[in-house]
Write a protein that holds these residues in place. Structure first.
Motif, PDB file in Angstrom:
ATOM      1  N   GLY A  48       0.779  -1.222   0.000  1.00  0.00           N
ATOM      2  CA  GLY A  48       0.000   0.000   0.000  1.00  0.00           C
ATOM      3  C   GLY A  48       0.810   1.270   0.000  1.00  0.00           C
ATOM      4  N   ARG A  49       2.137   1.151  -0.141  1.00  0.00           N
ATOM      5  CA  ARG A  49       2.949   2.372  -0.145  1.00  0.00           C
ATOM      6  C   ARG A  49       2.790   3.163  -1.438  1.00  0.00           C
ATOM      7  NH1 ARG A  49       6.290  -1.176   2.892  1.00  0.00           N
ATOM      8  NH2 ARG A  49       7.383  -1.950   1.045  1.00  0.00           N
ATOM      9  N   THR A  50       2.372   2.494  -2.477  1.00  0.00           N
ATOM     10  CA  THR A  50       2.077   3.160  -3.749  1.00  0.00           C
ATOM     11  C   THR A  50       1.078   2.308  -4.508  1.00  0.00           C
ATOM     12  OG1 THR A  50       3.095   4.226  -5.688  1.00  0.00           O
ATOM     13  CG2 THR A  50       3.910   2.039  -5.110  1.00  0.00           C
ATOM     14  N   GLN A  51       0.451   2.869  -5.518  1.00  0.00           N
ATOM     15  CA  GLN A  51      -0.452   2.075  -6.355  1.00  0.00           C
ATOM     16  C   GLN A  51       0.278   1.441  -7.524  1.00  0.00           C
ATOM     17  OE1 GLN A  51      -3.837   4.664  -7.387  1.00  0.00           O
ATOM     18  NE2 GLN A  51      -5.078   3.291  -6.147  1.00  0.00           N
ATOM     19  N   HIS A  52       1.234   2.165  -8.106  1.00  0.00           N
ATOM     20  CA  HIS A  52       1.920   1.710  -9.314  1.00  0.00           C
ATOM     21  C   HIS A  52       3.425   1.700  -9.086  1.00  0.00           C
ATOM     22  CE1 HIS A  52      -1.992   2.703 -10.715  1.00  0.00           C
ATOM     23  NE2 HIS A  52      -1.751   3.929 -11.118  1.00  0.00           N
ATOM     24  N   ALA A  53       4.098   0.682  -9.619  1.00  0.00           N
ATOM     25  CA  ALA A  53       5.560   0.626  -9.554  1.00  0.00           C
ATOM     26  C   ALA A  53       6.095   0.070 -10.866  1.00  0.00           C
ATOM     27  CB  ALA A  53       6.031  -0.236  -8.386  1.00  0.00           C
ATOM     28  N   GLY A  68      -7.997  -2.370  -7.820  1.00  0.00           N
ATOM     29  CA  GLY A  68      -7.766  -1.319  -6.828  1.00  0.00           C
ATOM     30  C   GLY A  68      -6.601  -0.420  -7.176  1.00  0.00           C
ATOM     31  N   GLY A  69      -6.272  -0.355  -8.450  1.00  0.00           N
ATOM     32  CA  GLY A  69      -5.149   0.460  -8.893  1.00  0.00           C
ATOM     33  C   GLY A  69      -3.803  -0.236  -8.788  1.00  0.00           C
ATOM     34  N   ARG A  70      -3.757  -1.428  -8.206  1.00  0.00           N
ATOM     35  CA  ARG A  70      -2.470  -2.115  -7.982  1.00  0.00           C
ATOM     36  C   ARG A  70      -1.906  -2.623  -9.308  1.00  0.00           C
ATOM     37  NH1 ARG A  70      -5.583  -3.122  -3.442  1.00  0.00           N
ATOM     38  NH2 ARG A  70      -6.641  -4.842  -4.492  1.00  0.00           N
ATOM     39  N   TRP A  71      -0.754  -2.056  -9.678  1.00  0.00           N
ATOM     40  CA  TRP A  71      -0.159  -2.318 -10.996  1.00  0.00           C
ATOM     41  C   TRP A  71       1.364  -2.274 -10.879  1.00  0.00           C
ATOM     42  CZ3 TRP A  71      -0.257   1.851 -15.420  1.00  0.00           C
ATOM     43  CH2 TRP A  71       0.358   1.345 -16.565  1.00  0.00           C
ATOM     44  N   VAL A  72       1.997  -3.376 -11.273  1.00  0.00           N
ATOM     45  CA  VAL A  72       3.453  -3.463 -11.370  1.00  0.00           C
ATOM     46  C   VAL A  72       3.800  -3.658 -12.839  1.00  0.00           C
ATOM     47  CG1 VAL A  72       5.484  -4.891 -10.872  1.00  0.00           C
ATOM     48  CG2 VAL A  72       3.843  -4.347  -9.044  1.00  0.00           C
ATOM     49  N   ALA A  73       4.667  -2.805 -13.365  1.00  0.00           N
ATOM     50  CA  ALA A  73       5.084  -2.908 -14.769  1.00  0.00           C
ATOM     51  C   ALA A  73       6.564  -3.254 -14.839  1.00  0.00           C
ATOM     52  CB  ALA A  73       4.809  -1.603 -15.507  1.00  0.00           C
ATOM     53  N   LEU A  74       6.905  -4.115 -15.781  1.00  0.00           N
ATOM     54  CA  LEU A  74       8.279  -4.561 -15.999  1.00  0.00           C
ATOM     55  C   LEU A  74       8.692  -4.230 -17.427  1.00  0.00           C
ATOM     56  CD1 LEU A  74       7.846  -8.127 -14.444  1.00  0.00           C
ATOM     57  CD2 LEU A  74       8.598  -6.042 -13.258  1.00  0.00           C
ATOM     58  N   GLY A  75      10.000  -4.218 -17.681  1.00  0.00           N
ATOM     59  CA  GLY A  75      10.514  -3.998 -19.028  1.00  0.00           C
ATOM     60  C   GLY A  75      10.368  -5.254 -19.868  1.00  0.00           C
ATOM     61  N   GLY A  76      11.412  -5.614 -20.586  1.00  0.00           N
ATOM     62  CA  GLY A  76      11.369  -6.799 -21.441  1.00  0.00           C
ATOM     63  C   GLY A  76      12.246  -6.602 -22.653  1.00  0.00           C
ATOM     64  N   GLY A  77      11.825  -7.146 -23.792  1.00  0.00           N
ATOM     65  CA  GLY A  77      12.610  -7.041 -25.007  1.00  0.00           C
ATOM     66  C   GLY A  77      12.594  -5.633 -25.580  1.00  0.00           C
ATOM     67  N   GLY A  78      13.323  -5.472 -26.663  1.00  0.00           N
ATOM     68  CA  GLY A  78      13.440  -4.171 -27.311  1.00  0.00           C
ATOM     69  C   GLY A  78      14.865  -3.995 -27.800  1.00  0.00           C
ATOM     70  N   TYR A  79      15.062  -4.142 -29.100  1.00  0.00           N
ATOM     71  CA  TYR A  79      16.420  -4.274 -29.626  1.00  0.00           C
ATOM     72  C   TYR A  79      16.813  -3.139 -30.561  1.00  0.00           C
ATOM     73  CZ  TYR A  79      15.268  -8.451 -27.293  1.00  0.00           C
ATOM     74  OH  TYR A  79      14.843  -9.313 -26.300  1.00  0.00           O
TER      75      TYR A  79
END
Length: 396
Positions: free
Chosen positions: A128-133, A300-311
């Motif tokens: 709960g310290r943030t909604q998105h990371a 509830g707004g909880r969203w974690v986003a990660l990187g990945g490919g991209g060349y």
């Protein structure tokens, strides 16, 4: 979940040592893209120090959430400056004998840091310290339980999702927008009903890893929680987004997750050298907006986003991942880009990096989209629509 201590701002999990995840100088997976992206956001004034969080390396116990003990021991042994001959003879068994994922000194340590960063992103959101990371250095979605694959050594996404499930009891919707199928994450949770994996990617008929057919749907009590949208080569923006939006809307409504974890490989762009999909920067503006909306509607707004490919890490990755962060952090630039699609990139960023780039850097955030339409556009769109309908077969 701790809403009373929730910060308004999104958090950006990052450590410059993550650039040490580097196979060799000629390898297409180049983490210099992290430096370009962070610098772009700083030149824009969009990455305050208060948003930054530094990760700690994942423990071996945490790595075992997605990997076998013998595989972790092999990675550690092959990370040495001079691995023992007995381990070198087993390198192929663990996926380290080909040009895709060669071993390198210190790979256990730096990949453990990447995994730890994705775990921290989950903890920041679920506490709960943030909604998105956002953790751009993550998204290593091809690593398997016992084997490195597709430039990926440890699967930070699988570890982070399992951590969210174990530690917080979270039902997780995993969304993979990399042009290559998110196979490692899919197989991690293929029989787990509390995790739904959705991957849009170029069909495996022509592209690594060759999996991700629409009939891969999960097994046992998890049947229907694995969703694949394999699009045709030379798919363009409108068809890509049509497929993703309709399927994802139905999947989120059906599964109703506690947490969304998304992987943002940006190799479906027409400039990318390792695929055949022909999308523009428009999808990298649209996809985060879609996921952001669904997070607030269902998790509830909880969203974690990660990187990945991209060349194409000069022309594509910094813009795509910056657009992701701008959306996650509700930056005013998002609305401005809607009004001014030809808005230019910061001049200071172009001046800093153009002398190092082997290609001319784009001057604007979005592409001008004056490209010649792909041959067979009508047929490709029709085929993708058929695939989309099959993908939604069990979503009611």
């Amino acid at each position: 979940m701790g809403a009373e201590i929730m910060t308004k701002s999104s958090l950006f999990v990052y450590d410059e040592h993550e650039t040490g995840y580097r196979f060799h100088n000629e390898h297409p997976f180049n983490q210099e893209r992290l430096l370009l992206t962070v610098d772009l956001l700083r030149k824009l004034g969009a990455l305050p120090e208060t948003a930054l969080r530094r990760p700690a390396a994942a423990s071996e116990e945490q790595l075992r959430l997605a990997h076998s003990t013998d595989y972790i021991e092999a990675v550690k042994a092959l990370s040495q400056e001079a691995p023992q001959e007995a381990w070198l003879k087993q390198a192929a068994k663990y996926g380290f004998d080909d040009e895709d994922t060669p071993m390198f000194k210190g790979m256990h340590e730096v990949t453990s840091l990447l995994v730890g960063a994705s775990i921290r992103a989950v903890d920041e959101v679920m506490s709960g310290r943030t909604q998105h990371a956002l953790h751009m250095g993550g998204g290593l979605h091809h690593a398997l339980r016992n084997k490195a694959a597709g430039f990926c050594i440890y699967n930070d996404a699988s570890v982070a999702i399992q951590h969210a499930n174990n530690q917080y009891g979270a039902r997780v919707l995993y969304i993979d927008t990399d042009v290559h199928h998110g196979d490692g994450v899919q197989w991690s949770f293929y029989s787990e009903p509390e995790v739904c994996t959705l991957s849009i990617h170029e069909t495996g008929k022509y592209l690594f890893p060759g999996t991700g057919a629409v009939n891969e749907r999960g097994e046992g009590s998890a049947f229907g929680t694995c969703i694949n949208i394999p699009v045709e080569p030379y798919t363009e923006d409108a068809s890509w987004l049509e497929c993703l939006e309709e399927v994802l809307d139905k999947a989120a409504a059906h599964f109703r997750p506690d947490l969304i974890v998304s992987q943002h490989g940006c190799d479906a762009h027409a400039y990318d050298p390792l695929s055949h999909v022909h999308c523009s920067m428009d999808i990298y503006q649209a996809m985060p907006r879609l996921i952001h909306r669904l997070a607030h509607r269902y998790s509830g707004g909880r969203w974690v986003a990660l990187g990945g490919g991209g060349y194409d890490f000069w022309r594509v990755v910094p813009r795509a991942w910056s657009l992701l962060w701008l959306e996650m952090s509700d930056h005013p630039m998002v609305a401005r880009l809607e009004r001014e699609p030809a808005l230019e990139l910061p001049a200071a960023w172009l001046a800093r990096w153009q002398p190092h780039s082997p290609v001319e850097l784009p001057k604007t955030w979005l592409d001008d989209n004056s490209w010649t339409p792909m041959p067979r556009r009508t047929e490709i769109t029709a085929k993708n629509r058929q695939t989309k309908e099959l993908a939604m077969l069990y979503l009611s």
